[in-house]
Design an enzyme around this catalytic site. Sequence first.
Site, mmCIF file in Angstrom:
data_model
loop_
_atom_site.group_PDB
_atom_site.id
_atom_site.type_symbol
_atom_site.label_atom_id
_atom_site.label_comp_id
_atom_site.label_asym_id
_atom_site.label_seq_id
_atom_site.Cartn_x
_atom_site.Cartn_y
_atom_site.Cartn_z
ATOM 1 N N ASP A 23 0.729 -1.107 0.150
ATOM 2 C CA ASP A 23 0.053 -0.086 0.059
ATOM 3 C C ASP A 23 1.017 1.139 0.059
ATOM 4 O OD1 ASP A 23 -1.776 2.196 0.476
ATOM 5 O OD2 ASP A 23 -2.485 1.079 1.943
ATOM 6 N N TYR A 62 -6.729 14.273 -7.866
ATOM 7 C CA TYR A 62 -5.864 13.405 -8.799
ATOM 8 C C TYR A 62 -5.249 14.443 -9.560
ATOM 9 C CZ TYR A 62 -4.767 10.270 -12.888
ATOM 10 O OH TYR A 62 -3.998 9.803 -13.722
#
Length: 261
Positions: free
Chosen positions: A63, A156
């Site tokens: 992760d 993003y």
Amino acid sequence: MSGRGQGRLAGRVAVVTGAGDGIGAAVARAYAAEGARVVVADLSEEHGRAVAAEVDGLYVRTDVSDKAQVHAMVDAAVSTYGSIDVLVNNAWGHIPYSRVEDKTDDTVDRAFAVGFRGPLWAMQAAFPHMKARGWGRVVNMCSLNGVNAHIGSMEYNTAKEALRTLTRTAAREWAPTGVVVNAVCPGAKSSAFRRAMSEHPELEAAADAGNPMGRIGDPLADIAPVAVFLAGDDCRYLTGNTLFVDGGAHINGVAWQPDLP
């Protein structure tokens, strides 16, 4: 897929994040075909292990928003294969489209953890090994979304533009060491693209039609070869650049108008 002992990346060790699917998987396959040892870093064990088996590589569950796991990823590459020569920061997690005023702190924090801090931590961990060998390649997957400020994906866009700035800054500072750092803004029907199109299916045909080449690219055929070039010896004098691998979509911009509530 493996071409060990031959190919443009023979003898190199490459870590690719988000390599269980999409562009990351395509890059992992292309690197293995060119002789590299590949560390497949992905959050999905199912997908990550499948790609690692295909390329005869090492799967490391990662992760990238967790600093300890990022460091463990780099340590695994070095302990297993003896070095890290190439780092591809590609991982991303899907976040639904919404307007700027509706973005939450948690959404923005997650975007920067995955899209900026994770790559930064990976670069910081990999750099001493690359510097010691006098050779290294970092490829950061950025996005035309950020360059063009597409609507609906503020977190993003901003994380990817922060990553582009990091790319240029590291390239400048690391230039004397033999480590080059470049960014790719890909235009491809990646997993993230297909998820977005599932939410806005009316946009896919428009995206294809709006591209100067008449299509959105393929991760393996169109994006991975550029990543191979950026990982090899031929790019030793190329650093701090953004390569728009998008069929020319960046030249005049692309139409992007999802129906946001």
